[in-house]
Design an enzyme around this catalytic site. Structure first.
Site, short mmCIF file in Angstrom:
data_model
loop_
_atom_site.label_atom_id
_atom_site.label_comp_id
_atom_site.label_asym_id
_atom_site.label_seq_id
_atom_site.Cartn_x
_atom_site.Cartn_y
_atom_site.Cartn_z
N LYS A 185 -19.95 4.28 7.26
CA LYS A 185 -19.01 4.86 8.22
C LYS A 185 -18.96 4.02 9.49
O LYS A 185 -17.88 3.76 10.03
CB LYS A 185 -19.40 6.31 8.57
CG LYS A 185 -19.08 7.32 7.49
CD LYS A 185 -17.62 7.64 7.40
CE LYS A 185 -16.90 7.16 6.21
NZ LYS A 185 -17.38 6.86 4.96
N GLU A 240 -17.17 0.70 8.80
CA GLU A 240 -15.74 0.84 8.53
C GLU A 240 -14.91 1.01 9.80
O GLU A 240 -13.83 0.43 9.92
CB GLU A 240 -15.50 2.07 7.65
CG GLU A 240 -15.87 1.88 6.20
CD GLU A 240 -15.61 3.14 5.39
OE1 GLU A 240 -15.05 3.02 4.29
OE2 GLU A 240 -15.96 4.25 5.85
N CYS A 262 0.80 -1.19 0.00
CA CYS A 262 0.00 0.00 0.00
C CYS A 262 0.86 1.28 0.00
O CYS A 262 0.53 2.23 -0.66
CB CYS A 262 -0.89 0.00 1.22
SG CYS A 262 -2.24 1.15 1.11
N TRP A 310 -0.39 -3.92 2.31
CA TRP A 310 -1.77 -4.36 2.52
C TRP A 310 -1.92 -5.66 1.75
O TRP A 310 -1.78 -5.71 0.55
CB TRP A 310 -2.74 -3.29 1.99
CG TRP A 310 -4.18 -3.55 2.25
CD1 TRP A 310 -4.88 -3.25 3.38
CD2 TRP A 310 -5.13 -4.12 1.34
NE1 TRP A 310 -6.20 -3.60 3.23
CE2 TRP A 310 -6.38 -4.15 1.99
CE3 TRP A 310 -5.04 -4.61 0.03
CZ2 TRP A 310 -7.54 -4.64 1.39
CZ3 TRP A 310 -6.18 -5.12 -0.57
CH2 TRP A 310 -7.42 -5.13 0.10
N GLU A 320 -24.35 5.98 3.41
CA GLU A 320 -23.03 6.46 3.82
C GLU A 320 -22.88 6.40 5.34
O GLU A 320 -21.81 6.05 5.85
CB GLU A 320 -22.80 7.88 3.31
CG GLU A 320 -21.51 8.53 3.76
CD GLU A 320 -20.25 7.82 3.29
OE1 GLU A 320 -19.15 8.16 3.80
OE2 GLU A 320 -20.33 6.91 2.44
N ARG A 325 -2.82 5.04 4.87
CA ARG A 325 -3.31 4.29 3.72
C ARG A 325 -3.81 2.90 4.12
O ARG A 325 -4.48 2.23 3.33
CB ARG A 325 -2.20 4.16 2.68
CG ARG A 325 -1.79 5.49 2.06
CD ARG A 325 -0.53 5.38 1.25
NE ARG A 325 -0.72 4.60 0.03
CZ ARG A 325 -0.99 5.13 -1.16
NH1 ARG A 325 -1.12 6.42 -1.29
NH2 ARG A 325 -1.13 4.37 -2.22
#
Length: 612
Positions: free
Chosen positions: A489, A492, A2, A73, A485, A27
């Site tokens: 969120k 995540e 990544c 990653w 969304e 990242r």
């Protein structure tokens, strides 16, 4: 994937590499490593965080003025020390770091195995470095030529940097489908996957173009060539970001800082592009293709993740205001389903990083079919910015938190301007209505500031739901994509399962989930469907669901029905997502913090998804 960092010059390389890797931690990654060249080629790598690599190297010989570093990653092989980068060739003479995926690695590996090569990892990257070594041996070529020949034999995406144990005065770097930037200092060079590790040392950079490689020498000379062995004139650009922009600025986390930056960056996103007083909008990229856009039979918006949600809002905006059909496509599916695209279409591609592999692939497909491509991205000089016919930068500034917040808001801002400009050009909006929307858009930053003042209240609500295992987010119209969304969120960064739905669809399945343990977040600011939303809330309440409602300030009816109410400033319905998203971002943030999650670097996620 990544993160990539490299250095050649007169300074000690290791501190620069480590600091660069820390700059790239945003990242997302699962292991880290460095290779240092000083007579011998020393490689140190560890699964886990950069801090663990730093501890592992304590007391070891780190003296070198040339080196490369990487945060990985995982794609091929689990996250462990062996699969971490850098990787050595079988002889130990070459070291490589690599972002991307070599798709034909298995067949290359099989051939190399027949030739006596053995492998210490499960990665495609180790296959590539051994292929470079084999080419060099059989062709008796320079490192530059070996890299070029090898890259012409592989299929896939890559950004690579290669060191040769026997040449401490040169680095070779190349890219295809994954970004790579070279910083030019005074008698030194810096290499990175983005500009964040470089900005501290120089503002002069070269962004490698697709299928280009660079030969960088300690004596200050360098050369850019295509994989077809054609030398190119380098395009040196000035970095515009500041070091302060990539630091936390007193906030506990980058995510919180970026949520609070939204009033400023939203104002930046439309500054100079509109005037409410004079009643005009001018997005330069749109103006260049005015005839093409006016005659477009259809708009196709393609994006991934959060950007796909902003694209859904763009669909509502363009169809509502400009009366042109719009389709919103997941970029990851777009290229594989043989979509109907023709030269009368306009394709809008959205990406925060401007490097999203799936979105870039969708752009290439649309270009092959003669569509006009308009890009919306945040990173100046990114691949999407260079690949599209025209576009607009969001001016959100560096977004370090992996879970996107301010990028989402600024994407919506640009999409609003696009819809209004097209409507203005096509005559589907009255001048008085246009001005009213523009005046209201100018007021949105202050209304977001008001919404941010609810932080402590939202934190209290978050504490009550920190142990929930599921969440449901419901909205209608413009607030349906906001529900999606908000759920994303929460997923995540807190790892709580959450789903977003159109509120009317609740009766067609999700209502089966409602019980006393199910938190349900309603976005209830819509005037056009207010009574319907009230009915949906009553349906959840009848089944003992726990209701969190985001409403307009002064709401009386829903405030009496909901268990928790978050009142936001009222605005035009088409602009409501810019305000209603803020409490959902804060709710996800605080729940994640209460659960002890790493909100800036959530597990398994990468900020810039440069592989398919």
């Amino acid at each position: 994937m990544c993160g990539i960092v490299g250095y050649i010059g007169t300074r000690e390389a290791f501190p620069i590499l480590i600091k660069g890797l820390k700059r790239l931690e945003y990242r997302g990654y699962d292991s880290a490593g460095v290779a240092l060249l000083n007579g011998s080629l020393s490689v140190y790598k560890k699964a886990g965080k950069v801090s663990e690599l730093e501890a592992y190297t304590d007391g070891k010989e780190l003296t070198a003025t040339i080196g490369i570093g990487h945060t990985r990653w995982a794609t091929h092989g689990e996250p462990n020390d062996s699969n971490a980068h850098p990787h050595l060739s079988q002889s130990g003479n070459l070291a490589i770091i690599h972002n991307g995926i070599i798709e034909n690695y298995a067949s290359v590996k099989e051939e190399l195995t027949k030739r006596g090569y053995t492998f210490q990892s499960d990665t495609d990257t180790e296959v590539l470095v051994n292929l470079i070594e084999e080419v060099r041996k059989t062709e008796k070529s320079s490192l530059e030529d070996a890299v070029r020949i090898a890259l012409n034999e592989v299929v896939g995406a890559y950004a690579i940097v290669v060191l040769d144990k026997n040449d401490p005065n040169q680095i070779v770097a190349a890219r295809k489908g994954s970004p790579l930037v070279i910083g030019i200092g005074e008698g030194e060079f810096f290499i990175a996957s983005d500009a964040t590790p470089i900005i501290e040392y120089t503002k002069n950079v070269i962004y490698l173009e697709e299928q280009e490689y660079a030969v960088i020498n300690r004596d200050g000379s360098y050369m850019i060539k295509t994989l077809g062995n054609v030398e190119k004139s380098p395009n040196i650009q000035k970095l515009e970001m500041s070091i302060e922009a990539i630091e936390k600025g007193g906030f506990e986390h980058f995510m919180l800082k970026e949520i609070y930056e939204q009033p400023k960056v939203l104002a930046d996103s439309f500054r100079g592009r509109m005037s409410a007083l004079q009643g005009w909008i001018k997005l330069g990229g749109l103006s260049e293709y005015e005839n093409k856009i006016d005659n477009a039979k259809r708009f196709v918006i393609t994006a991934c993740g959060t950007s796909w949600h902003s694209g859904l809002i763009g669909e509502y905006l363009i169809e509502d205001l400009a009366r042109v059909p719009v389709e919103v496509e997941y970029a990851s599916e777009f290229r594989y389903r043989n979509p109907i695209i023709n030269e009368s279409d306009v394709v809008i591609a959205i990406s925060q990083s401007g490097e999203t592999a799936d979105t870039l692939a969708a752009i290439e497909l649309a270009k092959e079919r003669q569509a006009m491509i308009f890009g919306i991205c945040n990173v100046i000089g990114s691949s999407i910015a260079r690949t599209t016919h025209a576009g607009a930068y969001t001016h959100a500034g560096p977004e370090i938190g992996v879970a996107s917040t301010k990028a989402f808001s600024t994407q919506i801002s640009i999409l609003t301007l696009i819809a209004l400009q097209i409507a203005m050009q096509k005559g589907t909006i009255a001048q008085s209505q246009l001005r009213a929307y523009l005046y209201e858009l100018e007021s949105i930053p202050k209304k977001i500031e008001e919404a941010l003042q609810l932080d402590s209240q939202i934190k209290e609500i978050a504490y009550q739901f920190k142990d929930a295992t599921n969440f449901l987010y419901l909205g209608r119209g413009y607030n349906f994509p906001v529900a999606l969304e908000g759920a994303l969120k929460l997923k995540e960064i807190s790892y709580i399962h959450a789903e977003g739905y159109p509120a009317a669809e609740m009766k067609h399945g999700p209502i089966a989930l409602i019980d006393k343990d199910m938190p349900v977040v309603f976005l209830a600011t819509n005037k056009s469907a207010y009574e319907k939303i009230v009915s949906n809330i009553q349906e959840v309440k009848a089944r003992k669901g726990r209701i969190i409602a985001v409403v307009n300030k002064g709401d009386k009816i829903i405030s009496e029905l909901a268990d928790h109410v978050i009142e936001v400033p009222e605005t035009e319905e088409i602009l409501s997502p810019l305000v209603t998203i803020v409490p959902l971002q804060l709710l996800a943030y605080h729940i994640a913090i209460f659960r002890g999650c790493n909100v800036d670097q959530p597990r398994n996620l990468a900020k810039s998804v440069t592989v398919e």
